[in-house]
Design an enzyme around this catalytic site. Structure first.
Site, PDB file in Angstrom:
ATOM      1  N   HIS A  66       0.816  -1.204   0.000  1.00  0.00           N
ATOM      2  CA  HIS A  66       0.000   0.000   0.000  1.00  0.00           C
ATOM      3  C   HIS A  66       0.854   1.260   0.000  1.00  0.00           C
ATOM      4  O   HIS A  66       0.534   2.235  -0.676  1.00  0.00           O
ATOM      5  CB  HIS A  66      -0.910  -0.027   1.233  1.00  0.00           C
ATOM      6  CG  HIS A  66      -2.072   0.888   1.145  1.00  0.00           C
ATOM      7  ND1 HIS A  66      -3.178   0.588   0.402  1.00  0.00           N
ATOM      8  CD2 HIS A  66      -2.299   2.092   1.695  1.00  0.00           C
ATOM      9  CE1 HIS A  66      -4.053   1.566   0.509  1.00  0.00           C
ATOM     10  NE2 HIS A  66      -3.533   2.505   1.284  1.00  0.00           N
ATOM     11  N   HIS A 113     -10.632   2.262  -1.572  1.00  0.00           N
ATOM     12  CA  HIS A 113     -10.863   1.825  -0.204  1.00  0.00           C
ATOM     13  C   HIS A 113     -11.613   0.499  -0.240  1.00  0.00           C
ATOM     14  O   HIS A 113     -12.666   0.338   0.366  1.00  0.00           O
ATOM     15  CB  HIS A 113     -11.623   2.894   0.598  1.00  0.00           C
ATOM     16  CG  HIS A 113     -10.818   3.440   1.722  1.00  0.00           C
ATOM     17  ND1 HIS A 113     -11.348   3.860   2.905  1.00  0.00           N
ATOM     18  CD2 HIS A 113      -9.471   3.601   1.837  1.00  0.00           C
ATOM     19  CE1 HIS A 113     -10.374   4.274   3.697  1.00  0.00           C
ATOM     20  NE2 HIS A 113      -9.245   4.138   3.078  1.00  0.00           N
ATOM     21  N   GLN A 258     -11.085   2.364   9.580  1.00  0.00           N
ATOM     22  CA  GLN A 258     -11.123   3.648  10.261  1.00  0.00           C
ATOM     23  C   GLN A 258     -12.541   4.204  10.278  1.00  0.00           C
ATOM     24  O   GLN A 258     -13.418   3.771   9.555  1.00  0.00           O
ATOM     25  CB  GLN A 258     -10.216   4.654   9.549  1.00  0.00           C
ATOM     26  CG  GLN A 258      -8.843   4.125   9.203  1.00  0.00           C
ATOM     27  CD  GLN A 258      -8.816   3.401   7.875  1.00  0.00           C
ATOM     28  OE1 GLN A 258      -9.829   2.888   7.429  1.00  0.00           O
ATOM     29  NE2 GLN A 258      -7.666   3.355   7.252  1.00  0.00           N
ATOM     30  N   ASN A 554      -3.279   5.021  -7.703  1.00  0.00           N
ATOM     31  CA  ASN A 554      -3.282   4.116  -6.573  1.00  0.00           C
ATOM     32  C   ASN A 554      -3.275   2.695  -7.111  1.00  0.00           C
ATOM     33  O   ASN A 554      -3.911   2.404  -8.117  1.00  0.00           O
ATOM     34  CB  ASN A 554      -4.556   4.426  -5.761  1.00  0.00           C
ATOM     35  CG  ASN A 554      -4.759   3.507  -4.599  1.00  0.00           C
ATOM     36  OD1 ASN A 554      -5.824   2.918  -4.468  1.00  0.00           O
ATOM     37  ND2 ASN A 554      -3.783   3.363  -3.750  1.00  0.00           N
TER      38      ASN A 554
END
Lengths: 757, 230
Positions: A66, A113, A258, A554
């Site tokens: 990541h 995500h 989170q 990403n």
């Protein structure tokens, strides 16, 4: 619990801190933290000694996929990154930065995500939105628009419905309160995503070129601040979590997810932009993956400086947090800010005004070491540069092999498919979850806040957002058909770029640059890695052709489960386009009854990989549809001129569901109909429902028809008059398929009927 | 004529309101920070949309305790014009300047879409520039269902305090047009004295020709006309 089997840590929680430092972890601990043996040995080499547990944790997250991109970076480096408008190259800053003239730049990026959303869809998606927006406003840019790209499993499954509802509410609640409009996106459903859903969030913001902030730290003695939310135990090892396959025990990692607070984010946005505006900020970086350790190391490495950080000064939500927990926490809505010494009062005053924490937790030092203290005690001592991508983080060349299915898929023979009942297919496609109206989803997003969304009253293929204070607008879109990429990664990914570009062009824009979100399975699987490598090659070819450099993005590997295997390779393309004048905007809805309808681009007898073939005929194995990059480019170049010269009244590209769906969408958006004839030279199912690339449907005032025909002919771009805009009916070869009202009834409600059913 | 747009922490339509007033209407407008105790001589006070204080607890429930609300209430009590849009409407009901309350939409979902509203009458500061037709004004809210007791609703109606109701594109006030379950299709109301007004739809989102809809200008023009005549 994640650390349940982890005796040393369990014990450590009960015992004094010193214990951890004395009991140096072993290579087994390193393995449990996701590090390889050779990585552990490399850490010993870097430090000149064995790492303590805090240090090992630091390396494990910073060297996770990541943060380090260790399994992708060698290929990412081959992507085209240069262009006349690039102000920040890929990987240099938190997000890409593109010059758009008028002293302004657009900062934009997409980020995934996926893993958190698979377990806790609401918070997973919400914090995805929060994270991507922080990437934009740490650049000093005010976000003006967001998109999202979603993949879910079979929508008829209860599990999928729960995930869709959670993700959509998460995106909505966060984005709506944060106050940045969600102006578009894409959603696909396929069994392949039953376990691993994809949640990719895109944001774009505008900044004055002389107010751009950097993610850097330098200047010995300059104070280092943590601002925003307090640090809690949420999301610890989230970055490591995102770098593993999802298994049945993944749900035990819920603390890795989170929790987001959009109100805090809104205050952080306003305060950050105000602070950056003072001119006394050296550097600022948000805390996303890997928290404080990531920001301190990346900013320090870039500025070639060191830092002393006093962890006991970090505002925490819980008492007695361990050093590694404070360092790795992924608590949301936090920033690390390095400012010029002497301006502390001014900076602190701004955060006070916004009722936000602003605590000095350290200072910039000479050298390249990061020293982390708790009280007087040094708990970790690591070189910044060795932690980060581009520095000492590992980079691997992974092996890859062509999967057997690739050649198999090419053997599909369309002649084995008999001509269907066309009316039935038409109704099937309009109500298919991959094609039907996304109304149920987008109504839950505030798409209008900011009063700049130019699509509210005139939809376009890409979202067009006014840049207030100028005559310009941006056109943004996210696109990827994972089915095509799976069938042929190189061609499929080139198609994704081309479709994004086509959407921008249809909306009246000029393609400028892209960001990508590379969603793949496990990179240690050679066939998955083959998909990755070839997708990169296809993206490179298309980006060079369209002159749209890659500004960053990403990589999300490990979208794979033990039971379901890897997802379709899904390299989502987020494209930025520019309209030099808002008057160039083009809509996708028909305008006038009687206008002529033209098909621009090559017509082929192709049904490969179409929704029709895949879902209606049930043929899962076929190669990617017809695609010719040069012809696609020529078509788009010509169409840009035709739109700029006001030759057309509407433009809508042909993608999922083929020509019929394109016509239906242009008609429904205008409450009109169409009357067209097919081509006897082309098999009718392919003509109506095939997804051959490089085609656009335009409507034209009859008086301008001959001009349009000769224009495209002069550009050697095929142009075919196929019919005209009708009052109400959808008529094909003299047969009424349905009326506009009937179509809308089905198209508008199909998805909500499935999801609410 | 000077407008003041109050900025609460979490307001997110303050900038849009400021833009509409300054750019689309060309009137003098300032932002008023919620912590201050001065209205800076503003004639019209605007409470914009957003999620003040995150709308935690209940929409508008915390914002009404902001320091500036003392002055806003005083301004209203003196007969000064105050209007609230969306979250601003919620704050006004929480502050007791308007009757009723705004509850979660009946489908429990946030709804953002173009809606049509129709002015009930034109005899008010907020509707005098409206014609007898449907106006296309967007909504974006999760808690926009106006609620009051039947008796209170009867009283509000009897006093001609209802200024806008949701309708269809042709101006018919129908059940289908009532997308959030609001009482009697109510979209906006004023106080008994006629100087305080709140509505859920966002006229500032329908004020810029570049966005293809300027139906919201009728609202702002009404307020301007009212202040000119005052």
């Amino acid at each position: 619990m994640f650390f349940g089997s982890f005796d040393a840590v369990k014990e450590a929680i009960k015992r004094p801190l010193l214990f951890i430092l004395e009991q140096l972890p072993t290579v087994e601990t390193a393995h449990k933290l996701g590090l390889l043996t050779e990585e552990y040995e490399r850490i010993i080499e870097i430090l000149g000694r064995k790492p303590n547990f805090t240090e090992l944790s630091i390396f494990s997250v910073m060297w996770s996929e990541h943060c380090s991109y260790k399994n992708s970076i060698v290929w990412l480096k081959t992507l085209p990154k240069d262009g006349p408008r690039m102000l920040a190259k890929a990987g240099e800053e938190n997000a890409g930065l593109v010059d758009i003239g008028n002293g302004l730049a657009c900062s934009f990026k997409i980020e995934s995500h996926n893993h958190p959303s698979a377990l806790e869809p609401y918070q997973g998606a919400a914090t995805g939105v929060g994270g991507i927006n922080r990437d934009i406003f740490t650049m000093g840019a005010r976000p003006i628009a967001q998109l999202n790209s979603l993949r879910f499993g079979n929508p008829n499954l209860e599990k999928t419905k729960r995930l869709v509802k959670g993700v959509v509410k998460g995106i909505g609640d966060y984005g709506n309160a944060f106050g940045i409009p969600t102006v578009g996106g894409e959603v696909y459903f396929d069994d392949i995503y039953n376990t691993n859903i994809l949640v990719n969030a895109f944001s774009a913001g505008i900044v004055k070129t002389d107010k751009v902030a950097k993610a850097i730290s330098y200047g010995v003695g300059n104070p280092v601040y943590i601002v925003g939310a307090a640090t809690g135990k949420d999301g610890i090892h989230g970055a490591t979590f995102a770098s593993e396959d999802i298994t049945a025990s993944s749900v035990d990692k819920l603390p890795s997810v989170q929790v987001g607070d959009p109100f805090m984010e809104k205050l952080l946005l306003e305060a950050s932009l105000e602070v950056i505006g003072t001119g006394h900020v050296i550097g600022i970086q948000d805390m996303g993956a890997a928290g404080i350790i990531c920001s301190t190391s990346e900013m320090s490495a870039k500025g070639e400086a060191g830092m002393n950080i006093w962890l006991h000064k970090v505002p925490t939500r819980q008492a007695n947090m361990l050093p590694f927990e404070i360092l790795l926490s992924e608590s949301q809505e936090r920033m690390l800010v390095v400012i010029e010494k002497g301006y502390e009062a001014e900076i602190e005053g701004i955060f006070q005004k916004w009722d936000l924490n602003c605590v000095q937790i350290g200072e910039v030092t000479e050298g390249d070491r990061l020293h982390f203290y708790v009280g007087e005690e040094l708990v970790a001592d690591v070189p910044a540069d060795d932690l980060v991508l581009g520095g000492g983080a590992p980079q691997y060349h992974r092996e890859y092999t062509e999967p057997a299915y690739f050649e198999e898929f090419k053997k599909f023979d369309a002649s084995t498919i008999y001509q269907p009942n066309y009316k039935e297919v038409a109704s099937f496609l309009l109500t298919h979850p991959n094609i039907a109206s996304r109304r149920w989803i987008y109504k839950q997003y505030d798409s209008m806040v900011g009063t700049a969304n130019m699509n509210t009253n005139e939809p376009s293929d890409a979202a067009v957002v006014n840049i207030k204070g100028t005559n310009k607008a941006i056109a943004i879109t996210v696109d990827c058909n994972g089915r095509y990429v799976n069938a042929d990664p190189e061609k499929g990914c080139a198609i994704a770029v081309s479709e994004a570009s086509r959407n921008v062009v249809c909306a009246g824009g000029v393609p400028v640059a892209i960001t990508n979100n590379l969603n793949f399975g496990n990179p240690y699987n050679k066939e998955v890695y083959w998909q990755f490598v070839h997708a990169i090659k296809g993206m490179t070819a298309a980006c060079l052709k369209f002159e749209t450099p890659v500004t960053g993005g990403n990589v999300s590997f490990y979208n794979q489960s033990t039971d379901g295997g890897a997802v379709f390779p899904t390299p989502t393309i987020g494209m930025l386009g520019l309209l030099d004048n808002v008057n160039q905007k083009m809509g996708m809805a028909f305008k006038n009854e009687g206008d002529f309808i033209y098909l621009i681009g090559e017509v082929t007898p192709d049904i490969n990989c179409s929704e029709y073939l895949y879902s209606y005929c049930g043929v899962k194995n076929s190669t990617a549809p017809y695609f010719d990059l040069d012809k696609e480019y020529a078509m788009q170049q010509a169409l840009q001129i035709a739109i700029r010269e006001k030759m057309v009244n509407s433009a809508h590209d042909i993608s999922d569901g083929g020509l019929f769906v394109t016509l239906a969408e242009s008609a429904m958006a205008a409450n009109l109909g169409f009357e067209i004839n097919t081509n006897s030279q082309i098999r009718k199912d392919a003509y109506l429902f095939g997804e051959g690339q490089g085609r656009v449907v335009v409507s034209v005032t009859p008086a301008l028809a001959s001009e349009l025909e000769s224009f495209f002919a002069s550009k050697q771009v095929p142009v075919t008059k196929i019919g005209k805009v009708d009052k109400m009916a959808f008529m094909i070869d003299g047969e009424v398929f349905m009326t506009c009202d009937e179509a809308k009834d089905h198209y508008d409600t199909a998805l909500e009927n499935i999801l609410e059913g | 004529m000077k407008f003041g747009v109050v900025v609460f922490p979490g307001s997110n339509c303050d900038e849009d309101m400021f833009y509409a007033l300054s750019q689309n209407l060309g009137v003098e407008v300032v932002k008023l920070w919620h912590k201050q105790h001065s209205l800076e001589g503003c004639d019209v006070v605007v409470l914009p949309g957003g999620f003040s204080y995150g709308d935690y607890l209940r929409s508008g429930a915390i914002a009404r305790f902001s320091p500036i609300m003392d002055e806003v209430i005083e301004h209203a009590n003196k007969g000064g014009i105050v209007f609230g849009i969306c979250n601003g409407f919620q704050i006004l009901t929480q502050a007791g300047l308007l009757p009723g309350a705004l509850l979660h939409n009946s489908n429990q979902k946030f709804v953002c879409q173009n809606t049509f509203i129709k002015a009930e009458h034109t005899n008010s500061h907020f509707t005098n520039a409206f014609e007898n037709r449907a106006y296309k004004i967007p909504v974006a809210h999760g808690e926009g269902r106006f609620f009051a007791s039947e008796a209170a609703l009867d009283e509000i109606e009897a006093n001609n305090q209802v200024l806008f109701r949701y309708c269809d594109a042709h101006g018919n006030i129908t059940e289908e047009a009532n997308f959030n379950g609001t009482a009697r299709n109510i979209a906006g109301i004023m106080n008994k004295q006629g100087n305080v007004f709140g509505m859920m739809p966002h006229p500032e989102r329908a004020a810029d020709a570049i966005l293809g809809n300027t139906d919201g200008l009728a609202f702002f023009n009404s307020v301007l006309l009212a202040t000119q005549n005052a």
